[in-house]
Write a protein that holds these residues in place. Structure first.
Motif, PDB file in Angstrom:
ATOM      1  N   THR A  54      76.944  91.112  -5.019  1.00  0.00           N
ATOM      2  CA  THR A  54      77.174  91.557  -3.636  1.00  0.00           C
ATOM      3  C   THR A  54      77.609  90.397  -2.742  1.00  0.00           C
ATOM      4  OG1 THR A  54      74.815  91.288  -3.157  1.00  0.00           O
ATOM      5  CG2 THR A  54      75.566  93.496  -3.755  1.00  0.00           C
ATOM      6  N   ILE A  98      75.920  85.925 -14.021  1.00  0.00           N
ATOM      7  CA  ILE A  98      74.493  85.616 -13.832  1.00  0.00           C
ATOM      8  C   ILE A  98      73.605  86.479 -14.736  1.00  0.00           C
ATOM      9  CG2 ILE A  98      74.519  84.552 -11.543  1.00  0.00           C
ATOM     10  CD1 ILE A  98      74.142  87.305 -10.308  1.00  0.00           C
ATOM     11  N   LYS A 116      72.605  80.023  -8.073  1.00  0.00           N
ATOM     12  CA  LYS A 116      73.006  81.326  -7.507  1.00  0.00           C
ATOM     13  C   LYS A 116      74.520  81.388  -7.349  1.00  0.00           C
ATOM     14  CE  LYS A 116      68.662  82.420  -5.978  1.00  0.00           C
ATOM     15  NZ  LYS A 116      67.938  83.619  -6.321  1.00  0.00           N
ATOM     16  N   VAL A 117      74.987  82.592  -7.067  1.00  0.00           N
ATOM     17  CA  VAL A 117      76.393  82.796  -6.730  1.00  0.00           C
ATOM     18  C   VAL A 117      76.454  83.488  -5.367  1.00  0.00           C
ATOM     19  CG1 VAL A 117      77.216  82.933  -9.106  1.00  0.00           C
ATOM     20  CG2 VAL A 117      76.417  85.023  -7.976  1.00  0.00           C
ATOM     21  N   PRO A 118      77.544  83.312  -4.635  1.00  0.00           N
ATOM     22  CA  PRO A 118      78.748  82.566  -4.988  1.00  0.00           C
ATOM     23  C   PRO A 118      78.677  81.106  -4.543  1.00  0.00           C
ATOM     24  CG  PRO A 118      79.100  83.658  -2.885  1.00  0.00           C
ATOM     25  CD  PRO A 118      77.692  83.987  -3.315  1.00  0.00           C
ATOM     26  N   GLU A 166      75.875  78.949  -0.256  1.00  0.00           N
ATOM     27  CA  GLU A 166      75.207  79.754   0.771  1.00  0.00           C
ATOM     28  C   GLU A 166      76.256  80.638   1.473  1.00  0.00           C
ATOM     29  OE1 GLU A 166      71.869  79.438  -0.514  1.00  0.00           O
ATOM     30  OE2 GLU A 166      71.733  80.297   1.486  1.00  0.00           O
ATOM     31  N   THR A 167      76.106  81.939   1.219  1.00  0.00           N
ATOM     32  CA  THR A 167      77.147  82.889   1.618  1.00  0.00           C
ATOM     33  C   THR A 167      77.448  82.849   3.115  1.00  0.00           C
ATOM     34  OG1 THR A 167      76.452  84.255  -0.239  1.00  0.00           O
ATOM     35  CG2 THR A 167      77.815  85.321   1.442  1.00  0.00           C
TER      36      THR A 167
HETATM   37  N1  LIG Z   1      70.980  82.451  -0.370  1.00  0.00           N
HETATM   38  C1  LIG Z   1      72.032  82.731  -1.300  1.00  0.00           C
HETATM   39  C2  LIG Z   1      71.667  83.934  -2.120  1.00  0.00           C
HETATM   40  C3  LIG Z   1      72.704  84.242  -3.188  1.00  0.00           C
HETATM   41  C4  LIG Z   1      72.167  85.226  -4.217  1.00  0.00           C
HETATM   42  O1  LIG Z   1      70.994  85.616  -4.197  1.00  0.00           O
HETATM   43  N2  LIG Z   1      73.060  85.627  -5.113  1.00  0.00           N
HETATM   44  C5  LIG Z   1      72.642  86.468  -6.203  1.00  0.00           C
HETATM   45  C6  LIG Z   1      73.783  87.407  -6.616  1.00  0.00           C
HETATM   46  S1  LIG Z   1      74.328  88.498  -5.324  1.00  0.00           S
HETATM   47  C7  LIG Z   1      72.339  85.596  -7.402  1.00  0.00           C
HETATM   48  O2  LIG Z   1      72.918  84.551  -7.578  1.00  0.00           O
HETATM   49  N3  LIG Z   1      71.399  86.038  -8.238  1.00  0.00           N
HETATM   50  C8  LIG Z   1      71.075  85.356  -9.456  1.00  0.00           C
HETATM   51  C9  LIG Z   1      69.727  84.729  -9.418  1.00  0.00           C
HETATM   52  O3  LIG Z   1      68.988  84.901  -8.448  1.00  0.00           O
HETATM   53  O4  LIG Z   1      69.418  84.042 -10.385  1.00  0.00           O
HETATM   54  C10 LIG Z   1      73.351  82.941  -0.551  1.00  0.00           C
HETATM   55  O5  LIG Z   1      73.318  83.295   0.624  1.00  0.00           O
HETATM   56  O6  LIG Z   1      74.409  82.714  -1.131  1.00  0.00           O
END
Ligand SMILES: N[C@@H](CCC(=O)N[C@@H](CS)C(=O)NCC(=O)O)C(=O)O
Length: 212
Positions: A13, A36, A54-56, A67-68
């Protein structure tokens, strides 16, 4: 200004939010898959880009960022195209507030609690955790009620024009609305439903639709 590289899977997302920003700006980008679900977030190559795996993450003209919310704001500043951050201080504050609500209170119940359990686990051959869904639903409802309250009579979440707030929420809502619980819950929020019915038909949403 070169092409932005987005590291992340199309089904994420937050990765979709970054794609939406670039689509709305009409700016070029390419995706580098970091799956992931297969553990690619924890690979040394990805941990070098994002210490939390994390992504992206993005790279543009030799500048790396994760950090999105920071990525979205940077791209709006750096990339030509329609502006997605309101200049009006109150609208800008609403945009930031709603983005914060999505991150702090919305993402976990909406995406993890409901969408991952209902949509992703069955694809992976796993059973949805009904207790997790039941716990997530009132949390999701509270944050959606608050966002509907904050948007007031505006056509977009933070005012009369599309902003980063809309692009921050839309990918999570796309998954949520594909679940029976999410579809039913959205009906309780007429202004948010109206917003979603227009939002989901934007060309940027069609171009970034994930294939589950
Ligand atoms: N704080 C991060 C959160 C990013 C996030 O939670 N991405 C999810 C995918 S939408 C992810 O990487 N999940 C894999 C995990 O938590 O290991 C941001 O704002 O980019």
């Amino acid at each position: 200004m070169g092409e932005t590289t987005i590291y992340g899977p199309a089904y994420s997302t937050y990765s979709r939010t970054v794609r939406l920003v670039l689509e709305e700006k009409g700016a070029p980008y390419k995706m580098v898959e970091v799956d992931i679900l297969k553990g690619d977030g924890q690979s040394p190559a990805h941990l070098a880009r994002h210490p939390y795996g994390k992504v992206p993450t993005v790279e543009l003209d030799g500048f790396s960022l994760y950090e999105t919310g920071a990525i979205e704001r940077y791209l709006d500043d750096a990339v030509p195209g329609p502006k997605l951050i309101p200049t009006d201080p109150k609208q800008r504050a609403r945009m930031n507030q709603i983005m914060g609500l999505v991150d702090s209170y919305g993402y976990v119940p909406i995406v993890h609690g409901v969408a991952v359990n209902r949509l992703v686990k069955p694809i992976l051959g796993q059973k949805p955790d009904e207790a997790e869904i039941a716990k997530a639903l009132p949390e999701a409802e509270k944050v959606l009620a608050e966002i509907e309250n904050l948007m007031g009579q505006n056509p977009f979440l933070a005012g009369p024009q599309l902003s980063l707030a809309d692009l921050h929420l839309a990918p999570a809502l796309a998954y949520f609305s594909m679940t029976p619980e999410g579809e039913a819950m959205l009906k309780k929020f007429p202004r948010l439903s109206e917003w979603w019915s227009k939002m989901k038909d934007r060309p940027s949403m069609a171009k970034t639709a994930p294939k589950l």
